[in-house]
Design a protein around this motif. Structure first.
Motif, PDB file in Angstrom:
ATOM      1  N   UNK A  86       0.820  -1.218   0.000  1.00 57.93           N
ATOM      2  CA  UNK A  86       0.000   0.000   0.000  1.00 57.93           C
ATOM      3  C   UNK A  86       0.845   1.256   0.000  1.00 57.93           C
ATOM      4  N   UNK A  87       2.000   1.213   0.691  1.00 54.99           N
ATOM      5  CA  UNK A  87       2.772   2.458   0.765  1.00 54.99           C
ATOM      6  C   UNK A  87       3.400   2.807  -0.583  1.00 54.99           C
ATOM      7  N   UNK A 118       0.633   4.418  -2.617  1.00 56.55           N
ATOM      8  CA  UNK A 118       0.387   5.797  -2.189  1.00 56.55           C
ATOM      9  C   UNK A 118       1.514   6.707  -2.682  1.00 56.55           C
ATOM     10  N   UNK A 119       2.742   6.231  -2.586  1.00 51.60           N
ATOM     11  CA  UNK A 119       3.850   7.026  -3.105  1.00 51.60           C
ATOM     12  C   UNK A 119       3.617   7.358  -4.574  1.00 51.60           C
ATOM     13  N   UNK A 161      -7.358   2.741   3.635  1.00 53.29           N
ATOM     14  CA  UNK A 161      -7.646   4.152   3.946  1.00 53.29           C
ATOM     15  C   UNK A 161      -6.718   5.105   3.216  1.00 53.29           C
ATOM     16  N   UNK A 162      -5.439   4.820   3.250  1.00 49.63           N
ATOM     17  CA  UNK A 162      -4.454   5.752   2.700  1.00 49.63           C
ATOM     18  C   UNK A 162      -4.528   5.805   1.177  1.00 49.63           C
ATOM     19  N   UNK A 195       5.362   4.381   8.225  1.00 46.56           N
ATOM     20  CA  UNK A 195       4.856   4.433   6.856  1.00 46.56           C
ATOM     21  C   UNK A 195       3.772   5.487   6.724  1.00 46.56           C
ATOM     22  N   UNK A 210       4.904   9.058   6.624  1.00 48.65           N
ATOM     23  CA  UNK A 210       5.510   9.533   5.376  1.00 48.65           C
ATOM     24  C   UNK A 210       4.524  10.338   4.538  1.00 48.65           C
ATOM     25  N   UNK A 211       3.268   9.981   4.638  1.00 47.21           N
ATOM     26  CA  UNK A 211       2.293  10.611   3.746  1.00 47.21           C
ATOM     27  C   UNK A 211       1.459  11.679   4.432  1.00 47.21           C
ATOM     28  N   UNK A 262     -12.307   6.035  11.036  1.00 50.90           N
ATOM     29  CA  UNK A 262     -13.554   6.220  10.319  1.00 50.90           C
ATOM     30  C   UNK A 262     -14.737   5.623  11.054  1.00 50.90           C
TER      31      UNK A 262
END
Lengths: 519, 120, 487
Positions: free
Chosen positions: A288-289, A292-293, A319-320, C44, C47-48, C195
């Motif tokens: 997932x990361x 997202x990146x 979610x992300x 992780x 990071x975002x 959520x």
């Protein structure tokens, strides 16, 4: 150290198994009379063989008179016979002699010897003691032994719980400890190497990046030859994943902080370096990361050709990924309204709302977003988000729309809608506030009361007075009084003057204290 | 040669600004945080200060305060990612800074403004 | 007959101690793995995350910072200034002067141009008498509220702060804590992220500021403390925050949020009746009560935790102060567990009842007692010449190695995740401490813990009755007569 512990473990295991005793006999065991007598003494009872004492001189059986315990005057144990014989001799000086009986019939000594030998040979009897075993000849003894499994499942160490526990604990501990230490050391070493590399790449990248951005025009960048490109960014480096990553991060960071033609230049360079290919690949990753990146890169570098891929992630269960995909779609699509958001099944967290809001705030002036779509969502959190949007971006034109929805929605949504009315402070739609003042829901009433202070009318003031008369709780009372003060100062002071209580006084002084205003 | 102090915690931005200003023939001093900024203001002879308002250790406002108090003739340009309507930015304006450039920004534009301010 | 009984008891004790040691090892290994996973995920996610956004967004919740101050005159002005300069949009700073005997209040009044106001103070939660509520005439300090009240203890002061607070989230902190500028944005994030679960509280990691360089509210240069006791606490804090709490967060079983740095949902705190001023473990007690409230109403919830270094504090390096602190901690634990013993092994209370509570009971509350018994047991075995003493000594060695393993890992986590202690020499000192700790410091901690047990038994605090009855329901606290509360 690991080997050593294994060795100890094996050793422990060995010492814990009790070797079962091995029984057996020699073939020539009863060849002489002495060993036969020894055997008889040690063995005790032997089936079919009995002994009697007779007077050596008379040959008459001494019989049961001597031993009330032996019912028939016969003895089944040779050792006993011998002791009685000795005692007789000592007490009465009677010379007794042992008579052998096989199946109750008197027999000779050699015959008895033969009989017992036969029994032994056929394994009809078991030898009681092991002292007589010839320990040097274990193998032949084992051969003579009838088969019984020597390991019957009862390891000694199961028997001794403590040793078992210690062994388990120790081995578990060592296995875990060593694997974890190994893992961590490798991990840390890898990381250190990476960090050193990152730092060195970082230095190598910043210089050429600033140079190329200031010295080249946009057209020049787009038509940059490979040679020129590789002068600044060496080809051998560009093949390295880490170098590329540094480059991407740097370009992204610059893009965020820069404006105007610099943004375009950065994007041109990004494509010229073929970094966009790697970005789109990331969208297909299973981690997932990484996805997202990739989404962040698409978003920042405006890679609208990847939009189709991005849209696939809009309803991702992660979610992300979901949040970033929605943000990207919002940012990049030329023609899109919010209907795709309306159809989202997952509840919207505040974090997501914050991100979407920032983008929508920026977009709404030049894009037809159809925010009213959100009001019809089946997902309550999205409807609530819609009401908030109206408030934050100031869409006064949608208030009438909200007014028509108002009657049919839940209290939670009513609160949010009233908040929007209050915030935009358009003095209309008082009916909706006044009707909410009559609600049983305390939260809705206090929200309506607060709004009434800003956009209420005469009716609201009347309703507020009514509620005040019914002695509401402290918090609500304070809101009501404040609103009343804002709506109709005269009514307010009249109420305070007529209703003298400690609580009212306190609230009155609070509301008129200049330092406490606008908290 | 004119000397410019740049107080900015983002190394990339500061190196870019530095690169651009050097091209125009200015000398630059680069610091990363508020404390280093204050000591640079105290020790260097400066012609211009470019500062962010959100930097480590010292609030940008404190630096502007300090600069105006000790070097009232040195103009200050504020570079910030906060909007012009933010309280802290308004405060900076009230203190009398020469210019405000919101991030994201264009380094060329910054260079032009620097030139204009240093001329006047 | 008696000797048979004696040996039977020895035998049973042996089995129990073996099971305990075994479970300790398994648990610690589990904790190491769980915390590593949680840390990876946390990093992780970080990071975002764009934390800048929270500062200005209208969607972000407001935060009321509550800081009780008792005889803090020396540093109060500096501390409040750094609190006021935190980077966040909607927040207020509420300082509660808990009947200080020094010049805390007058210093505040002088430095921030405070004036007494006609604030309509409403006691949603009962507290000691509030003498006045102050605000500043100067608009630049308009985030500051100062409450002056009679002394009533930390929990009581916080309750007064809760009554005055107006924002959605409460940040309960120690006023002498050093907070990073980013602390609010980072701590608020977990509240915004869920959520379909309600986030009731979020805890933060606490760093040790002894011997570090601090400049304007941030630790700029990390150094390990000079004393062994101080260094031991560095390791202990790493173990607690980077391992223990992270692992518990992973399974949503976190029961303790440090009183020095914890964020709570205000509405819920008021709902359960605020802090319970009768216990010395008010921080843990509140979290447990809030969890109970949610479990009793079957509302899905979460207690979050942020391991980033955002808050630092000076820890005591003197034995007598540390011993008092540990004594209080263990008493707080005993009292909290006593108050909420209804949840013990009660499946109605989910993970808290079935896992967290028993864990705390055995491995935190009873740890000093069990350790003492273990040592005594081994001594008895040696004296009577029982061969199994040998195994017990082996077991002690294994536990010693385990302690070293766990400690080194927690330092390794710190290094991998944040790398704050950069100096090699500092790291070596920490490593040495890791080897010495089980022999030279741990026994002291056990001893102080036993002191806590002893004081609890003696009934220190003088309100044993309440603890003995316990809370039958999470909202029982609200029904206690205020007169008995403040006596």
């Amino acid at each position: 150290m690991k080997g050593k512990s294994a060795l100890i473990l094996v050793f422990l295991l060995f010492s814990m198994i009790k070797t079962s005793e091995v029984f057996g006999q020699e073939k020539s065991f009863l060849s002489d009379s002495t060993s036969f007598v020894d055997f008889l003494i040690k063995q005790g009872e032997i089936p079919g063989l009995e002994f009697n004492l007779i007077n050596a001189e008379t040959g008459i059986a001494l019989d049961s008179l001597l031993d009330p315990n032996s019912r028939f005057g016969l003895f089944s144990e040779y050792a006993k016979v011998l002791t009685i014989k000795d005692s007789l001799f000592q007490s009465d000086s009677v010379h007794a002699e042992v008579q052998f009986l096989i199946y109750k019939e008197a027999n000779t000594f050699p015959a008895s010897q033969e009989y017992v030998s036969n029994l032994l040979r056929n394994n009809d009897i078991e030898i009681k003691t092991q002292d007589t075993l010839n320990s040097k000849d274990l193998i032949s003894l084992a051969y003579r032994e009838q088969y019984t499994p020597s390991i019957t499942g009862t390891y000694a160490y199961f028997g001794d719980f403590k040793i078992f526990a210690v062994t388990v604990i120790m081995s578990l501990f060592f296995v875990f400890a060593f694997s974890m230490i190994l893992f961590m050391i490798i991990f840390k070493a890898k990381r250190n190497r990476r960090e050193v590399l990152l730092a060195s790449y970082d230095e190598q990248v910043v210089g050429p990046l600033s140079e190329i951005l200031f010295d080249r025009s946009l057209e020049e960048l787009e038509s940059l030859s490979d040679d020129e490109l590789h002068q600044n960014f060496p080809e051998k480096h560009l093949k390295k994943q880490l170098y590329k990553q540094v480059l991407v991060e740097r370009i992204l960071a610059l893009n965020k902080k820069m404006k105007g033609d610099f943004k375009l230049k950065l994007k041109a360079l990004y494509k010229r370096l073929k970094l966009d290919k790697a970005t789109i690949e990331k969208l297909h990753s299973s981690k997932w990361d990484t996805v997202v990146t990739g989404l962040v890169e698409v978003n920042e570098m405006d890679l609208s050709e990847a939009l189709k891929e991005v849209k696939k992630h809009v309803n991702s269960p992660n979610f992300h990924i979901r949040s970033q995909a929605v943000a990207t779609v919002l940012n990049l699509s030329e023609h899109i309204d919010l209907s795709f958001l309306r159809d989202q099944a997952f509840p919207l967290s505040r974090w997501q709302q914050m991100n979407y809001l920032r983008i929508i705030k920026y977009l709404h002036s030049n894009r037809e977003l159809n925010i009213e779509n959100l009001f019809d969502s089946k997902n309550q959190s999205i409807r609530l988000f819609g009401y908030k949007l109206v408030r934050v971006i100031g869409r006064v034109d949608l208030l009438a729309h909200l007014d028509t929805k108002f009657v049919s929605v839940t209290d939670e949504e009513k609160i949010e809608i009233i908040k929007t009315f209050e915030y935009l402070a358009v003095p209309s739609h008082q009916e909706l506030i006044n009707s909410s003042l009559k609600s049983d829901n305390n939260q809705l009433v206090s929200m309506a009361a607060r709004a009434a202070g800003v956009i209420g009318d005469k009716n609201s003031a009347k309703l507020i007075l009514e509620i005040l008369e019914s002695e509401p709780g402290f918090r609500l009372k304070m809101i009501l009084l404040k609103s009343l003060q804002g709506l109709d100062a005269e009514l307010y002071s009249q109420f305070v003057a007529e209703h003298i209580s400690q609580e009212n006084q306190a609230i009155n002084s609070h509301l008129s204290d200049p330092i406490l205003q606008d908290v | 040669m004119k000397k410019i102090l740049i107080i900015e915690d983002d190394l990339l931005i500061s190196s870019l600004v530095q690169f651009r200003l050097k091209k125009d023939g200015y000398e630059t001093v680069l610091v990363k945080d508020g404390n280093a900024g204050i000591s640079a203001i105290d020790t260097e002879t400066l012609d211009l200060i470019i500062t962010d308002v959100m930097i480590p250790f010292k609030n940008g406002i404190e630096i502007i305060h300090h600069a105006i108090k000790t070097k009232p003739n040195t103009p200050i340009i504020v570079l910030s990612s906060l909007g012009e309507e933010e309280k802290i930015v308004l405060e900076a304006f009230n203190l009398g800074v020469a210019d405000f450039i919101p991030k994201p920004f264009n380094p060329n534009e910054l260079a032009i403004r620097v030139k204009r301010i240093l001329k006047s | 007959m008696y000797s048979f009984l004696f040996y039977l008891i020895l035998e049973i004790c042996g089995v129990i101690f073996f099971l305990l040691s075994f479970s300790v090892i398994v648990l610690y290994l589990l904790i190491m793995i769980l915390s590593a996973l949680e840390m990876r995920d946390h990093r992780r996610k970080n990071r975002f995350a764009d934390y800048q956004d929270i500062i200005t967004s209208p969607i972000a919740p407001g935060v009321s910072i509550l800081a009780p101050a008792y005889n803090e005159g020396e540093n109060i002005v500096q501390n409040v200034k750094s609190l006021l300069s935190l980077h966040y949009g909607k927040f207020e700073v509420i300082i509660i002067n808990d009947g200080s005997k020094d010049d805390t209040l007058s210093k505040l009044i002088g430095a921030f141009e405070l004036e007494i106001t006609d604030f309509a103070y409403f006691e949603e939660i009962d507290t000691a008498t509030v003498r006045g509520i102050y605000k500043s005439k100067n608009r630049s300090f308009n985030r500051l509220v100062v409450i002056d009240k009679e002394n009533g203890g930390k929990a009581d002061a916080l309750n007064a702060g809760i009554n005055v607070s107006s924002k959605e989230i409460l940040a309960c902190i120690d006023v002498d804590c050093i907070l990073s500028h980013e602390s609010l944005t980072r701590m608020v994030r977990p509240f915004m992220e869920e959520t379909n679960r309600k986030v009731i509280a979020v805890g933060g990691a606490i760093g040790i500021a002894n011997n570090c360089d601090v400049q304007d509210g941030t630790v700029t240069n990390y150094r390990v403390p000079t004393t062994l006791l101080g260094r031991f606490q560095v390791i202990e804090y790493c173990r607690a925050f980077l391992m223990g709490r992270m692992a518990w967060t992973r399974v949503n079983g976190l029961m303790l949020i440090s009183g020095a740095f914890g964020f709570f949902n205000r509405e819920l705190v008021v709902e359960v009746g605020g802090y319970f001023p009768k216990t010395v473990g008010e921080d843990m007690e509140l979290v447990v009560r809030m969890r109970r409230y949610m479990e009793e109403r079957k509302i899905p919830y979460k207690v979050g935790f942020v391991p980033d270094p955002l808050c630092w504090t000076e820890v005591p390096e003197k034995e007598e102060i540390l011993s008092r602190q540990r004594n209080r901690w263990i008493r707080g634990t005993i009292e909290t567990l006593q108050l909420h013993r209804v949840t013990r092994l009660n499946p109605n209370y989910g993970i808290m009842g079935m896992i967290s509570y028993p864990y705390w009971n055995i491995y935190e509350k009873m740890a000093p007692v069990l350790e003492l018994l273990g040592v005594l047991y081994t001594l008895v075995l040696i004296i009577i010449g029982d061969f199994s003493a040998f195994y017990f000594i082996a077991l002690f060695i294994v536990l010693y190695l385990l302690s070293i393993l766990v400690s080194s890992f927690s330092i390794l986590y710190e290094q991998v995740s944040y790398n704050n202690y950069k100096d090699k020499k500092d790291l070596n000192k920490l490593l040495l401490t890791i080897f010495l700790e089980p022999m030279f410091i741990h026994p002291k901690i056990v001893y102080w813990g036993l002191g806590g047990h002893w004081d609890f038994i003696k009934g220190k605090g003088g309100w044993g009755q309440m603890i003995r009855t316990g809370f039958k329901k999470s909202d029982d606290k609200k029904n206690i007569e205020p007169t008995t509360l403040n006596s």
